[in-house]
Write an enzyme that holds these catalytic residues in place. Structure first.
Site, short mmCIF file in Angstrom:
data_model
loop_
_atom_site.label_atom_id
_atom_site.label_comp_id
_atom_site.label_asym_id
_atom_site.label_seq_id
_atom_site.Cartn_x
_atom_site.Cartn_y
_atom_site.Cartn_z
N LYS A 75 0.85 -1.19 0.00
CA LYS A 75 0.00 0.00 0.00
C LYS A 75 0.89 1.24 0.00
O LYS A 75 1.69 1.45 0.91
CB LYS A 75 -0.89 -0.01 1.24
CG LYS A 75 -1.77 1.21 1.36
CD LYS A 75 -2.77 1.08 2.49
CE LYS A 75 -3.58 2.35 2.65
NZ LYS A 75 -4.56 2.26 3.73
N LYS A 96 -2.25 -1.62 -3.83
CA LYS A 96 -3.14 -0.46 -3.78
C LYS A 96 -2.32 0.81 -3.85
O LYS A 96 -1.33 0.90 -3.13
CB LYS A 96 -3.90 -0.52 -2.45
CG LYS A 96 -4.77 0.67 -2.16
CD LYS A 96 -5.36 0.52 -0.78
CE LYS A 96 -6.04 1.84 -0.45
NZ LYS A 96 -6.39 1.95 0.92
C1 PBG Z 1 -7.65 3.10 5.68
C2 PBG Z 1 -7.89 3.04 4.22
C3 PBG Z 1 -7.71 4.03 3.23
C4 PBG Z 1 -8.19 3.47 2.04
C5 PBG Z 1 -8.59 2.17 2.32
N1 PBG Z 1 -8.38 1.93 3.67
C6 PBG Z 1 -7.23 5.42 3.33
C7 PBG Z 1 -5.84 5.72 3.67
O1 PBG Z 1 -4.99 4.85 3.85
O2 PBG Z 1 -5.57 6.91 3.81
C8 PBG Z 1 -8.26 4.19 0.72
C9 PBG Z 1 -9.32 3.68 -0.20
C10 PBG Z 1 -9.61 4.56 -1.37
O3 PBG Z 1 -8.98 5.62 -1.59
O4 PBG Z 1 -10.51 4.19 -2.13
N2 PBG Z 1 -6.34 3.20 6.07
#
Ligand code: PBG
Length: 327
Positions: A194, A247
């Site tokens: 991520k 992601k």
């Molecule tokens: C929680 C989380 C996030 C997303 C999914 N889980 C936000 C982040 O990490 O700031 C993002 C999902 C999206 O942008 O569609 N940590």
């Protein structure tokens, strides 16, 4: 030109084109994200994510029913609590918003597969993904909290948990606590790779989870790095993750390919809020054809190697697959 070799031959009819497609898609591979909000009788459109809604637990069934109607059988739940504090206590409360939502869905639609996002940023007053110390987010203290959140989701009825916090060692911590409590068969889908990404902007507005100071670069990955993606994926696989995730998706197709070729777990890709919002906004201005770009983007993610796609377009993609436009 060698007249014998004519690639265009295989493009000469729709039947033939459809037959020789290299990528096949199915609604079975799609996951639809849903947002739960505390209260009753709420179904309100999320301004940063057009055509996606905040639902209170008593109405979340409507969203699940629509997903099921389109053969999308998996949902990914996010919660927006009323009360936030330093330690994100509503994230693991028995009556927390996600826990309420899970029970409601399972009551009405036991056949749907419920996956829950396990993180703290929606629940902490500071908006970071863990517990703070003097220098930032304290990795090892946060692990106990994440494991507690995952366990509380599973005890409420979740079928799978998906930690998105990017703390080191969270898969191990979650696996051990789930196992200790008898949940040895509940899989973990790890947001293993991520990146610290600006593509999460619309989500943070939807979930009220933007950090109140600083950013997430001390725990989410630097987008210059691909070899590190493999490092993260291999660590999580070793800790017992069942499914890996990359992601965002669209700007990271090379990373999807890399992880797919070098691991042996099913691979999910999350086409995040900013990817969705860009298509919506450009289409609203008449600059692109929304349906065409939605289809092409999704196929490119599978072509790169994803086995599973998490998308705010899950229902529309399922319809496009059924029509035969893709897959
Ligand atoms: C929680 C989380 C996030 C997303 C999914 N889980 C936000 C982040 O990490 O700031 C993002 C999902 C999206 O942008 O569609 N940590």
């Amino acid at each position: 030109m060698n007249d014998n070799v004519r690639p265009r031959r295989l493009r000469s009819s729709e039947v033939l084109r459809d037959m020789v497609r290299e990528v096949r898609l199915s609604p079975k591979s799609l996951i639809y994200p849903l947002f739960l909000k505390e209260g009753t009788n709420i179904k309100s459109e999320i301004s940063s994510l057009p055509n996606n809604f905040h639902y209170s637990p008593d109405r979340i069934g409507e969203a699940v029913e629509e997903a099921l109607k389109n053969d999308v059988r998996s949902v990914l739940l996010f919660g927006i609590p009323e009360h936030k504090d330093e330690v994100g206590s509503q994230a693991y409360a028995e009556e927390g918003i996600v826990q309420q939502g899970i029970r409601k869905i399972k009551e009405q639609y036991p056949e749907v597969q419920i996956i829950t996002d396990v993180c703290m940023c929606e629940y902490t007053s500071h908006g970071h993904c863990g517990i703070l110390n003097n220098c930032g987010v304290d990795n090892d203290t946060t692990l106990d909290y994440l494991a507690r959140i995952a366990l509380s989701h599973v005890e409420a009825g979740a079928d799978m948990v998906a930690p998105s916090d990017m703390m080191d060692g969270r898969i191990d911590a979650i696996r051990k606590l789930l196992d200790k409590n008898g949940h040895i068969s509940t899989p973990i889908m790890s947001y293993a790779v991520k990146y610290a990404s600006s593509f999460y902007g619309p989500f943070r507005e939807a979930a009220g989870s933007a950090p109140s100071f600083g950013n997430r670069k001390a725990y989410q990955m630097d987008y210059h790095n691909k070899r590190e993606a493999l490092k993260e994926a291999l660590i999580d696989a070793q800790e017992g993750a069942d499914i890996l995730m990359v992601k965002p998706a669209l700007s990271y197709l090379d990373v999807i390919k890399e992880v797919k070729e070098n691991t042996n777990l099913p691979l999910a890709a999350y086409s995040v809020s900013g990817e969705y919002a860009m298509i919506k906004a450009a289409a609203a201005q008449g600059l692109i054809d929304e349906y065409g770009v939605m289809c092409e983007s999704a196929v490119s993610i599978f072509r790169a190697g994803a086995d599973i796609l998490i998308s705010y377009y899950a229902k529309e993609l399922a319809q496009a697959i059924k029509k035969g436009d893709i897959g």
